[in-house]
Scaffold this motif. Structure first.
Motif, PDB file in Angstrom:
ATOM      1  N   LYS A  60       0.894  -1.230  -0.031  1.00  0.00           N
ATOM      2  CA  LYS A  60      -0.041   0.106  -0.151  1.00  0.00           C
ATOM      3  C   LYS A  60       0.889   1.221  -0.073  1.00  0.00           C
ATOM      4  CE  LYS A  60      -4.322  -0.116   1.976  1.00  0.00           C
ATOM      5  NZ  LYS A  60      -5.042  -0.010   3.041  1.00  0.00           N
ATOM      6  N   GLY A  61       0.145   2.337  -0.145  1.00  0.00           N
ATOM      7  CA  GLY A  61       0.926   3.626  -0.227  1.00  0.00           C
ATOM      8  C   GLY A  61       0.803   4.198   1.058  1.00  0.00           C
ATOM      9  N   ASN A  62       1.594   5.371   1.441  1.00  0.00           N
ATOM     10  CA  ASN A  62       1.509   5.754   2.735  1.00  0.00           C
ATOM     11  C   ASN A  62       0.967   7.245   2.762  1.00  0.00           C
ATOM     12  OD1 ASN A  62       3.417   3.924   2.503  1.00  0.00           O
ATOM     13  ND2 ASN A  62       4.983   4.978   3.862  1.00  0.00           N
ATOM     14  N   VAL A  63       0.465   7.516   4.068  1.00  0.00           N
ATOM     15  CA  VAL A  63      -0.029   8.716   4.491  1.00  0.00           C
ATOM     16  C   VAL A  63       0.737   9.349   5.404  1.00  0.00           C
ATOM     17  CG1 VAL A  63      -1.800  10.199   5.202  1.00  0.00           C
ATOM     18  CG2 VAL A  63      -2.223   8.187   4.195  1.00  0.00           C
ATOM     19  N   TYR A  64       1.504  10.611   4.928  1.00  0.00           N
ATOM     20  CA  TYR A  64       2.559  11.169   5.983  1.00  0.00           C
ATOM     21  C   TYR A  64       1.915  12.483   6.641  1.00  0.00           C
ATOM     22  CZ  TYR A  64       6.323   8.469   3.726  1.00  0.00           C
ATOM     23  OH  TYR A  64       6.885   7.203   3.384  1.00  0.00           O
TER      24      TYR A  64
ATOM     25  N   PHE B 190       3.533   0.666   3.676  1.00  0.00           N
ATOM     26  CA  PHE B 190       4.866  -0.075   3.790  1.00  0.00           C
ATOM     27  C   PHE B 190       5.454   0.088   5.218  1.00  0.00           C
ATOM     28  CE2 PHE B 190       9.271  -0.516   2.803  1.00  0.00           C
ATOM     29  CZ  PHE B 190       9.181  -1.858   2.245  1.00  0.00           C
TER      30      PHE B 190
END
Lengths: 660, 302
Positions: free
Chosen positions: B46-50, B212
């Motif tokens: 999956k993608g990330n949220v920062y 990740f």
């Protein structure tokens, strides 16, 4: 012209600093320091290759025609001194720009004493005779005092400086008394007299006398109380050189005296080990409660001096057990930690100085989020934090590894050392854990998260003149971390002077232990790079979003909601009850105070209970007693003549009695 | 290679077993054994949220944490077969690598600039500081008895035949189980089941991590259990047996450990937060007792 003449010429040339324009003072100082370093480093290299290097000073130093004797131990310290001084002078250029408004005379004094601090330290590690050694020691104390009070127009800084000066003279008194005793008993002045002295007289009292004198300089608990005052007061490049290099002169003294010991290793080793373990645990423990970044670092110096002392203690006990392995592990761990600490501590002080330079505050609770504004400084601080916590793969781990190995090797020797070493292991592990606690706090609060006050608004990365010395220091930190197996034979070569008499040990006993360690650390870094590359690859193929920090359903998070240094330390404070010495100032809300009108403030500060008990209370007592005598000080000349007359009469009377 | 392969295999199933045991005990059917690991695999894709507050530390922190745990796996021996990496004093590097991982885990939490994560970071720092002495005293004791200070040296000279070694093995197993629970912030120091962020250590540290990074951290936690399970297994592994029997025992012990964790989590309540330090320090004193027992056994005391 001989090298020693160049050395003498440089000491004379330092006067030039007074006669040139302000902007040339630092370059001249740097140039002199470079020359000095080149000359003395060449001596050190020569000494590492084999024999003791002896130079005859052509000018008499303090009415003595003195010898500079450089053996391997001195050579090692020469390298530490030269590197520390050079980076300090390099860093000072950018750092002192803050004080441009000061008079030219102030800069002259500052740079003059900065170069003289280096000269004095070089003399300290190479002079063996008593009086010249003490004079060099005194020059070192006075020049560092002058450097601490750079901002002498501020009253508290001047007061701190005087506090420092007094403590240094207490230290001088101990060393002076020790040398005087040795000379009185053996007729030989200086360290060389110790050979005879230790043969005939009980060594423990004499060793303790030296340990007290050198221990004040080094900062062993409970002799440490000047450190947390002097380091925050001094400009950062001075804190760096003082904490990184100058306090190591105390360690040099202890190591030098230790090398003459012939007996009672068990007792002395036990004392050194216990004092050092206490120093390391309490040093880092007190550090956690500091809000002042530089004061925190000062307490960490106490911790690291403790770790060096633990190494010396293990070495002595190893010698008592007639075990070359333990002895070498202990001493080489201690010696390696000397240079390691001098590197990462000065790096930390320079980073703290850069933060102060940009934000004009040292209070960590006013900082935050600096990693975005000062990326290079932040990374260097992180780097030094990992090193000072003794975490792999940097240099701090290598020396702690050797010391731990010494502990583990000594566990199966006999019941006494087993239990002693187990306590030491407990202390050292606790120290490591507390250091991680402290440096995650320091780095996390100062550089991560969001800004806690407006002071960081205008912060930006410092000039390259201030970054360069920091990068220079970072290089050996990495080199020692990964290349320890190659450097270790040199360190071990120094530690061999402490081998038990008659011991037959192969040339390299400790160094082979580090080869697989270095290799493993290299493999670890490879693995880390592979994983980071994998991550970078993965991040390319997915969507990345940005948003606010998750507030658990509460949408109005502000920087005030973050943890501060105080709250981070709170859990430990609750655990440690009153030993922490943390005092809280808070007026709680009463039960019937339904509409509290008064604005409330919560404030904490830490008091060093040991300093209170050992320094402040006795000196206060002394003052009250002394004040009683002020009755005599009437200010009338007749009275004083009367006192004089009385004194002469008493002397005459006593002479008569004596004659009878 | 054998221990690494076995630890990898068992670690992947470890969280599943724990969840399954807890479900069965409370009368539910529970998810499949592979479910937790499937979740992790999904997260890794999956993608990330920062958070806007975070910096580069937040991005590299989880990877460094994972790297340290993965690397620690290479140190674990298999009875009298050494691990991939083995040298004198390797257990010190093992402990300090775990420390390095924690260092970055704590920084990762502080980087988000949230009070909750600060709290988690603070507790993680405190607990790991308190638990380290227990581990090093325990292995110091064993290295004293074996005369070696590498994992391989200790386990290769560990003979279960004598009764006294058996007692020490039991003590070691108890301490190691508790250390593993604390290292992973499970019961009794922390309860991952509760949904109040305020009570937590690990769960609150990863509050802002996603995709990740979160996957790596969960995987690292599973590996950590596997590593500690393998350490316990090494104490019990008999000598002079066929390889496959020993491998089965090795796997069996780790799975038994997972069942014990599941049972402990089902029947035990979480301690009050302020009692945790006492509880953790008790482990150090038990380790010190093990040390004294070892002194008596080796005829140094009495």
């Amino acid at each position: 012209m001989k090298a020693v003449n160049i050395f003498e010429a440089i000491t004379v040339l330092t006067v030039l600093i007074y006669f040139i324009p302000v902007k040339w003072k630092q370059p001249l100082c740097l140039m002199l320091s470079l020359l000095l370093s080149a000359v003395t480093t060449s001596w050190a290299v020569e000494s590492f290759q084999g024999e003791v290097v002896v130079h005859h000073l052509s000018m008499p130093f303090w009415f003595h025609s003195s010898l500079l004797e450089i053996d391997k131990l001195s050579a090692f310290f020469l390298i530490v001194i030269n590197f520390g001084s050079l980076t300090s002078i390099l860093y000072s250029r950018g750092y002192l720009k803050m004080y441009e408004s000061k008079a030219s005379q102030d800069f002259s004094l500052h740079y003059f004493f900065l170069i003289w601090l280096q000269i004095a330290m070089i003399l300290v590690v190479s002079l063996h005779e008593g009086l010249p050694f003490l004079v060099a020691w005194e020059i070192m104390s006075i020049s560092s005092f002058m450097l601490v009070i750079f901002e002498s127009e501020k009253k508290e800084i001047l007061n701190t400086g005087i506090y420092y000066l007094i403590q240094m003279h207490v230290a001088l008194f101990f060393v002076l008394a020790a040398f005087a005793l040795v000379e009185a008993k053996t007729g030989i002045s200086g360290f060389d007299g110790l050979v005879e002295y230790f043969k005939i007289y009980p060594p423990i009292p004499m060793y303790l006398l030296f340990f007290a004198g050198f221990g004040i300089k080094a900062g062993f608990i409970p002799l440490h109380s000047w450190l947390p005052h002097a380091h925050p007061a001094a400009p950062s490049h001075i804190s760096g050189i003082m904490s990184g290099t100058m306090i190591k002169m105390g360690i040099y003294g202890i190591l030098r005296v230790t090398s003459f010991l012939t007996d009672n290793f068990m007792e002395i080793g036990t004392i050194v080990l216990i004092v050092s373990t206490i120093s390391s645990v309490f040093g880092v423990f007190f550090a956690i409660f500091q809000h002042d970044l530089k004061k925190m670092l000062a307490y960490h110096s106490i911790e690291n001096i403790g770790i060096i002392g633990i190494g010396i203690g293990i070495g002595l006990l190893g010698k008592a057990l007639d075990n070359s392995m333990i002895c070498l592990l202990g001493f080489s761990g201690a010696i390696l930690h000397v240079i390691n600490h001098s590197l990462f501590k000065s790096l930390l002080f320079y980073c703290a100085g850069s933060v102060y330079n940009q934000c004009h505050t040292r209070d960590v609770n006013e900082l935050g989020g600096l990693i975005k504004k000062m990326p290079a400084t932040s990374m260097l601080f992180l780097f030094a934090s990992v090193a000072i916590c003794g975490l792999p793969p940097l240099n701090g781990f290598i020396s702690e590894f050797l010391i731990y190995k010494g502990f583990l090797s000594g566990l199966d020797q006999n019941i006494y050392t087993s239990i002693l070493f187990l306590g030491g292991i407990f202390g050292l592990t606790l120290t490591g854990g507390l250091a991680v606690f402290c440096f995650t706090k320091a780095f996390g609060i100062v550089f991560l998260g969001a800004a806690r006050s407006k002071k960081t608004i205008n912060a930006h990365e410092v000039a390259s003149s201030m970054l360069l010395p920091k990068f220079l220091i970072a290089i050996p930190i990495v080199v020692i971390g990964f290349g320890s197996f190659a450097l270790m034979p040199i360190i071990e070569g120094i530690a061999r002077m402490y081998l038990p008499t008659g011991a037959v040990a192969p040339t390299n006993l400790v160094s082979p232990l580090l080869q697989p360690l270095s290799l493993t650390l290299g493999v670890f870094i490879l693995l880390l790079i592979v994983l980071l590359a994998w991550r970078a690859q993965q991040q390319k193929s997915v969507s990345i979003a940005r948003g606010p920090t998750w507030g658990c359903g509460y949408p109005a998070l502000t920087p005030e909601h973050q943890y501060t240094s105080t709250t981070f330390a709170d859990s430990l404070k609750n655990l440690s009850l009153s030993i922490s010495g943390v005092k809280t100032h808070y007026h709680p809300i009463d039960k019937d105070d339904i509409f509290p009108s008064e604005k409330r403030q919560y404030e904490t500060h830490q008091e060093d209970e040991l300093e209170k008990m050992l320094i402040l209370k006795p000196s206060h007592l002394l003052m009250t007693v002394m004040l009683k005598f002020t009755v005599l000080r009437s200010g009338k000349i007749q009275h004083y003549i009367l006192y004089g007359l009385g004194f002469i009469l008493i002397v005459a009377f006593l002479t008569i009695i004596n004659a009878i | 290679m054998i221990p690494v392969a076995l630890i990898l295999l068992t670690s992947l199933l470890f969280p599943g077993i724990v969840v399954k045991v807890k479900a069965l005990v409370s009368g539910r059917k529970g998810p499949g054994l592979l479910q937790p690991i499937l979740d992790i695999i999904r997260l890794l894709r999956k993608g990330n949220v920062y958070s806007n507050t975070t910096s580069s530390i937040f991005q590299i922190g989880p990877t460094i944490y994972f790297a340290t745990i993965l690397f620690c796996m290479f140190f674990i021996p298999f009875g009298d077969t050494s691990g991939l990496i083995s040298f004198h004093g390797d257990l010190l590097l093992f402990i300090y690598l775990l420390g390095l991982g924690k260092f970055f885990l704590i920084l990762n939490a502080l980087d988000a600039g949230s009070g909750f994560e600060g709290m988690g970071a603070n507790r993680e720092a405190l607990y790991s500081m308190l638990v380290e002495p227990a581990f090093i005293i325990l292995f110091g004791t064993f290295s004293m008895m074996a005369g070696y200070d590498s994992f391989y040296g200790i386990f290769a000279h560990w003979h279960l035949t004598s009764g006294s070694y058996f007692v020490l093995s039991l003590l070691a197993a108890y301490i190691l189980i508790q250390i593993a629970m604390i290292e992973n912030s499970r019961l009794p120091v922390d309860d991952p089941k509760t949904h109040l962020e305020l009570t937590m250590v690990h769960e609150v540290i990863v509050l802002d991590n996603s995709g990740f990074d979160l996957g790596l951290m969960l995987l690292a936690n599973a590996f950590k259990f596997g590593i500690f399970g393998a350490l316990i297994a090494n104490f019990i592994l008999p000598e002079h047996q066929l390889l496959w029997i020993r491998a089965l025992i090795f796997i069996g012990v780790i799975f038994l450990f997972a069942v014990i964790v599941g049972l402990m989590e089902s029947f035990r309540a979480r301690l009050k937060m302020e009692k945790n330090p006492q509880f953790i320090l008790t482990l150090s004193s038990i380790a010190a007792i093990a040390f004294l027992v070892a002194l008596i056994i080796s005829n140094k005391l009495l």
